[in-house]
Every structure is written in C-alpha cells, then in structure tokens.
Design an enzyme around this catalytic site. Structure first.
Site, PDB file in Angstrom:
ATOM      1  N   TYR A   3       0.818  -1.221   0.000  1.00 54.15           N
ATOM      2  CA  TYR A   3       0.000   0.000   0.000  1.00 54.15           C
ATOM      3  C   TYR A   3       0.854   1.274   0.000  1.00 54.15           C
ATOM      4  O   TYR A   3       0.416   2.306   0.521  1.00 54.15           O
ATOM      5  CB  TYR A   3      -0.952  -0.008   1.199  1.00 54.15           C
ATOM      6  CG  TYR A   3      -2.194  -0.859   0.996  1.00 54.15           C
ATOM      7  CD1 TYR A   3      -3.027  -0.675  -0.116  1.00 54.15           C
ATOM      8  CD2 TYR A   3      -2.568  -1.825   1.929  1.00 54.15           C
ATOM      9  CE1 TYR A   3      -4.174  -1.447  -0.296  1.00 54.15           C
ATOM     10  CE2 TYR A   3      -3.711  -2.601   1.753  1.00 54.15           C
ATOM     11  CZ  TYR A   3      -4.510  -2.405   0.639  1.00 54.15           C
ATOM     12  OH  TYR A   3      -5.650  -3.160   0.457  1.00 54.15           O
TER      13      TYR A   3
ATOM     14  N   GLU B 240       2.766  -6.133  -7.403  1.00 50.90           N
ATOM     15  CA  GLU B 240       2.131  -6.794  -6.255  1.00 50.90           C
ATOM     16  C   GLU B 240       2.403  -8.298  -6.242  1.00 50.90           C
ATOM     17  O   GLU B 240       2.588  -8.892  -5.175  1.00 50.90           O
ATOM     18  CB  GLU B 240       0.625  -6.498  -6.266  1.00 50.90           C
ATOM     19  CG  GLU B 240       0.332  -5.026  -5.985  1.00 50.90           C
ATOM     20  CD  GLU B 240      -1.133  -4.631  -6.187  1.00 50.90           C
ATOM     21  OE1 GLU B 240      -1.976  -5.514  -6.441  1.00 50.90           O
ATOM     22  OE2 GLU B 240      -1.426  -3.422  -6.086  1.00 50.90           O
TER      23      GLU B 240
END
Ligand SMILES: Nc1ncnc2c1ncn2[C@@H]1O[C@H](COP(=O)(O)OP(=O)(O)O)[C@@H](O)[C@H]1O
Ligand SMILES: [Mg+2]
Length: 132
Positions: A49, A126
């Site tokens: 994040y 990711e």
C-alpha cells in the site's frame, strides 16, 4: 495470459466468504495459479500500500489488514485485471453495484472484503511482493 493479484481481506476470511468469492472467480472462467493464506505483517503491507502512505485512512487500513489472516491469490485469464475490478465493485460500498462482491457483502469503505491490482504495472509489482 494476463495475471492479477487478489487478496481476500481479513473480514472476508473471518466472515466465511472465501468459498463464495472463489466460486465467483471460477464460474467466470478465471484460473487460480497461486494461493496462500497468511497473517500479513506491517512490512509487506507497507510495500503493498505504498501509494497510500500519509493518507487519512492509512493507519486504519494497516491495522485492519494486520487484524487477521488474508488469502492472497494470483488469478489468470483474459483481461483479468479489469474483469476482477468490475466483479469487486467500487471501493466505497455505497457506490458498488449490487451483484458485485463489495455491493453484495460490504458496508464500509475500509472493510471492503477484497483487493485487486488496478493495472498491469500494479499487478506485476504486487505479485512480486507477495509471491517472490
Ligand atoms: N476514504 C477511505 N476511507 C477508508 N478506507 C479507505 C478509503 N479509501 C480507501 N480505503 C481503503 O484502502 C484500500 C485501498 O484503497 P484504493 O486503492 O483507493 O481502493 P481499491 O482497493 O478499490 O483499489 C481500499 O480498498 C479500502 O480498504
Ligand atoms: Mg487500489
């Protein structure tokens, strides 16, 4: 074939929604090519994040994501990145259409059950973070 990173967040796992959610992906013809259940630590979540660091909801988001186990998956399929975002619905459940996962199961913006990569670049980044 395109790949994306999906996370069933702690509320999804805790509420027993794993089967329901995975079944939607499978019925759509998408393939699970990697999958693991873990308790995420702060270090990995900060990487994941990074774009949200400093925002008002960041600490709540960190605590929520560390609050229980998550199911992390790589899904593969035709246009899977956009498809999954559509199946998940808008970030804020008020805006998420009924029939989407967030529209059907969520009522808060932080605790919104699922994560999916938002672009090819994010997906690559990711997948490296969670499955390197
Ligand atoms: N305004 C907000 N208030 C509370 N939590 C938020 C807010 N915006 C985002 N979040 C949380 O942070 C996550 C990441 O945000 P974002 O990347 O914008 O959404 P998405 O998960 O739809 O890609 C969201 O899924 C949600 O859990
Ligand atoms: Mg996002």
């Amino acid at each position: 074939m395109e790949k994306t990173l999906v996370i069933i967040k702690p509320d999804g796992v805790e509420r027993g929604l794993i089967g329901e959610i995975i079944s939607r992906y499978e019925k759509k013809g998408l393939k699970i090519v990697a999958c693991k259940m873990i308790k995420a630590n702060r270090e990995i979540l900060e990487k994941h994040y990074a774009e949200h660091k400093g925002k008002s909801f960041y600490e709540d988001l960190m605590n929520y994501m560390m609050g229980g186990k998550v199911l992390v998956m790589v899904l593969e399929g035709n246009n899977v990145i956009q498809l999954i975002r559509k199946m998940h619905g808008s970030t804020n459940p008020i805006d998420a259409d009924m029939g989407t996962i967030r529209g059907d199961f969520a009522n808060k913006t932080t605790e919104n059950i699922v994560h999916a990569s938002d672009s090819k670049e994010s997906a690559e980044r990711e997948i490296m973070i969670w499955f390197s």
